[in-house]
Design a protein around this motif. Structure first.
Motif, mmCIF file in Angstrom:
data_model
loop_
_atom_site.group_PDB
_atom_site.id
_atom_site.type_symbol
_atom_site.label_atom_id
_atom_site.label_comp_id
_atom_site.label_asym_id
_atom_site.label_seq_id
_atom_site.Cartn_x
_atom_site.Cartn_y
_atom_site.Cartn_z
ATOM 1 N N GLY A 130 45.665 45.842 47.125
ATOM 2 C CA GLY A 130 45.253 46.185 45.766
ATOM 3 C C GLY A 130 46.386 46.480 44.809
ATOM 4 O O GLY A 130 46.143 46.840 43.657
ATOM 5 N N GLN A 131 47.623 46.333 45.256
ATOM 6 C CA GLN A 131 48.743 46.652 44.370
ATOM 7 C C GLN A 131 48.927 45.558 43.323
ATOM 8 O O GLN A 131 48.586 44.398 43.528
ATOM 9 N N LEU A 132 49.490 45.936 42.180
ATOM 10 C CA LEU A 132 49.771 44.986 41.111
ATOM 11 C C LEU A 132 51.053 45.388 40.400
ATOM 12 O O LEU A 132 51.502 46.535 40.469
ATOM 13 N N ARG A 133 51.637 44.420 39.737
ATOM 14 C CA ARG A 133 52.858 44.645 38.968
ATOM 15 C C ARG A 133 52.590 44.300 37.507
ATOM 16 O O ARG A 133 51.772 43.421 37.198
ATOM 17 N N SER A 134 53.304 44.973 36.644
ATOM 18 C CA SER A 134 53.144 44.697 35.215
ATOM 19 C C SER A 134 53.645 43.290 34.922
ATOM 20 O O SER A 134 54.688 42.859 35.418
ATOM 21 N N ILE A 188 44.999 40.727 35.400
ATOM 22 C CA ILE A 188 44.689 40.589 36.813
ATOM 23 C C ILE A 188 43.280 40.039 36.985
ATOM 24 O O ILE A 188 42.334 40.510 36.357
ATOM 25 N N GLU A 189 43.137 39.026 37.821
ATOM 26 C CA GLU A 189 41.842 38.467 38.163
ATOM 27 C C GLU A 189 41.483 38.961 39.559
ATOM 28 O O GLU A 189 42.195 38.689 40.533
ATOM 29 N N ALA A 190 40.359 39.692 39.671
ATOM 30 C CA ALA A 190 40.006 40.342 40.937
ATOM 31 C C ALA A 190 39.766 39.340 42.055
ATOM 32 O O ALA A 190 40.065 39.620 43.213
ATOM 33 N N GLN A 191 39.237 38.176 41.753
ATOM 34 C CA GLN A 191 38.920 37.227 42.810
ATOM 35 C C GLN A 191 40.158 36.564 43.389
ATOM 36 O O GLN A 191 40.070 35.812 44.361
ATOM 37 N N GLN A 192 41.337 36.840 42.795
ATOM 38 C CA GLN A 192 42.567 36.324 43.374
ATOM 39 C C GLN A 192 42.906 37.022 44.688
ATOM 40 O O GLN A 192 43.665 36.500 45.504
ATOM 41 N N VAL A 193 42.373 38.223 44.882
ATOM 42 C CA VAL A 193 42.570 38.921 46.157
ATOM 43 C C VAL A 193 41.587 38.325 47.155
ATOM 44 O O VAL A 193 40.448 38.782 47.294
ATOM 45 N N VAL A 194 42.024 37.286 47.839
ATOM 46 C CA VAL A 194 41.127 36.534 48.709
ATOM 47 C C VAL A 194 40.811 37.333 49.966
ATOM 48 O O VAL A 194 39.656 37.481 50.362
ATOM 49 N N ARG A 195 41.836 37.880 50.623
ATOM 50 C CA ARG A 195 41.633 38.600 51.870
ATOM 51 C C ARG A 195 41.624 40.101 51.615
ATOM 52 O O ARG A 195 42.522 40.625 50.938
#
Length: 410
Positions: free
Chosen positions: A313-317, A322-329
Motif C-alpha cells: 500500500g505504499q506510494l510516493r509523491s 494513484i489508481e487503486a486497481q494497479q495494486v494487483v496482488r
C-alpha cells in the motif's frame, strides 16, 4: 488431506461400519458406489462441511506461510568520487574488517594538489622570513630619516639664531630652504614608518592568513587523497568482487561491488503472513520454521515483531494520481521471527527460503478463569488443532528434499 481423514472418522466411517456390520450389507453387492453416495450423502456432506470448518479454524488461528526468507542487508562498495582503479587489495571473495582497504583509485591529481599546498606553505614561511628582514631594513631607514631630519632641524635652528642676531648675515632664502628640507625629512620619516607598519601588518595578518589558507588547502588535498583509498565501512564479506585495475568507477552509475555485513541474515527470519491474520499475529507467539538450506529440521521460533504497515500500500509523491486497481496482488504482513533457543538458526544460509507456522495459545486465558465452560472448551479445541498444522509442517520438512531433488528433476 489430514483434516478430511479426521472428519471422515466422525461421519462417514461410523456410518459405513453400521451398514457393513450391523445391517450386514456387503461391498460390491448392497454397498456400491451409488448406494454409498445415496446412503452416506448426509455423512459425506457433513464431512466436507466439518473439513472446511476445521481447515478454516486451523489456518486462521495457526497461520502458515511459504513466504519466509532470511533476508540480509548488503552495502554497496562506492567511492566518493569518480576515478580509475589503480590497485585492488581483495580477491573475488573474502573477509574484510572495518577500515581495511578494498581498492585504490588513481591519486595523481590529489597528490599534485597536496604537493602544491605544501609548496605554498613553504613559500609563505619564506615570505615571513623575508618580511622580518624587511622590518629591520625599514627600522634602519627610519633611523636614517630621523638623523637627516634632526640634522636639518639643527641647521635651521642655527640659521634662524644667526638671522635673529644679525639679519644681514644669513639670507632669508636659505632659511626657507632649510624649512622645506625639514618638512621633507619629516615626510621621509613618515614614509619609512608607514613602510615598517606595512611589513609588520604582513607579518601579523596577511602572511599568517595565507599560510592558514595553504594549510587548509593541504588538509583538503589530504582528505581528497585519502578518499582515493576505499575502505570497508563495516566488517563483513566481499562477494563477487570482479573489479580490476583500469576499471572506471562511478558512484552514481557503476558501483564497485557489494559488501555483506558480518552477521547479516543470521539469527532472524522475515515471514509474510496473509492480511486476514492481522488480528491473530501477536508478539510472543510460538512459531516453527523449516528452511531449504537446512532440510529435515524444524526450528522452534518466536514472533518478536509485527510490522504495522503493509508494503503493497505504499506510494510516493509524483505527478500522477494513484489508481487503486494497479495494486494487483494483495500485500502480506511482515513478521519477524527469531529462534526460541540459542544457536537454533545455525546452519541456515542467509537468503534461504523457509516455511513458517505460528501457533495461537489460549492457555493463559483459560487458566485465568475469566471464560465460561463452553468458551474454554472451544479455546482448548482451537489450541489442540494446532497439532495438525505442526504435523503438516513436519511432513513438508520431510518431503521437501525428496520433492526438490527427485520429483523436481534437479
Amino acid at each position: 488431506m489430514l483434516e478430511l481423514l479426521f472428519c471422515s472418522m466422525l461421519t462417514i466411517f461410523p456410518d459405513y461400519l453400521y451398514r457393513r456390520f450391523a445391517q450386514g450389507k456387503r461391498i460390491g453387492k448392497e454397498i456400491t458406489l451409488f448406494s454409498v453416495w445415496f446412503e452416506l450423502r448426509w455423512g459425506i456432506i457433513a464431512c466436507l462441511m466439518l473439513t472446511i470448518g476445521l481447515i478454516t479454524v486451523i489456518f486462521y488461528n495457526h497461520p502458515s506461510t511459504t513466504n519466509a526468507t532470511a533476508f540480509f542487508r548488503t552495502v554497496p562498495i562506492l567511492p566518493e568520487t569518480n576515478g580509475r582503479v589503480a590497485e585492488v587489495y581483495v580477491g573475488l571473495t573474502g573477509e574484510v574488517k572495518q577500515g581495511s582497504p578494498i581498492f585504490r583509485l588513481d591519486s595523481s591529481a590529489q597528490e599534485a594538489a597536496a604537493e602544491s599546498a605544501k609548496r605554498k606553505i613553504a613559500e609563505t614561511d619564506a615570505a615571513l622570513i623575508v618580511a622580518r628582514t624587511d622590518v629591520l631594513a625599514a627600522e634602519a631607514k627610519i633611523q636614517e630619516a630621523r638623523s637627516a631630519h634632526q640634522q636639518a632641524v639643527d641647521e635651521l635652528a642655527t640659521k634662524q639664531e644667526i638671522y635673529r642676531r644679525n639679519p644681514g648675515a644669513v639670507a632669508v632664502r636659505d632659511i626657507e630652504k632649510l624649512e622645506v628640507a625639514v618638512q621633507g625629512r619629516q615626510s621621509t620619516i613618515d614614509g619609512a614608518t608607514a613602510a615598517k607598519q606595512t611589513v609588520e601588518a604582513q607579518i601579523s595578518t596577511l602572511l599568517p592568513a595565507q599560510k592558514a589558507s595553504a594549510q587548509a588547502a593541504l588538509a583538503q588535498a589530504e582528505v581528497d587523497l585519502a578518499k582515493t583509498v576505499i575502505r570497508a565501512g563495516v566488517s563483513g564479506r566481499v562477494e563477487q568482487f570482479t573489479l580490476r585495475v583500469g576499471d572506471i568507477v562511478n558512484p552514481f552509475m557503476r558501483p564497485a561491488g557489494v559488501l555483506i555485513p558480518e552477521g547479516a541474515g543470521r539469527g532472524r527470519l522475515q515471514a509474510g503472513f496473509g492480511q486476514i491474520e492481522a488480528q491473530i499475529m501477536k508478539v510472543g507467539m510460538v512459531a516453527e520454521a523449516t528452511c531449504a538450506s537446512k532440510p529435515w529440521t524444524v526450528i522452534p521460533m518466536v514472533v518478536t515483531d509485527v510490522q504495522d504497515f503493509i508494503a503493497a500500500g505504499q506510494l510516493r509523491s509524483g505527478e500522477q494520481l494513484i489508481e487503486a486497481q494497479q495494486v494487483v496482488r494483495p500485500g502480506t504482513m511482515l513478521v519477524y521471527l527469531e529462534p526460541l533457543y540459542e544457536g537454533g538458526f545455525d546452519g541456515v544460509t542467509p537468503g534461504s527460503s523457509c516455511i513458517a507456522n505460528a501457533y495461537t495459545s489460549n492457555h493463559d486465558l483459560i487458566e485465568s478463569g475469566n471464560v465460561g465452560t463452553v468458551k474454554g472448551f472451544v479455546l482448548h479445541a482451537v489450541d489442540a488443532v494446532g497439532l495438525v498444522h505442526a504435523m503438516i509442517l513436519r511432513i513438508q520438512a520431510l518431503v521437501f528434499p525428496i520433492q526438490t531433488l527427485v520429483l523436481g528433476g534437479h
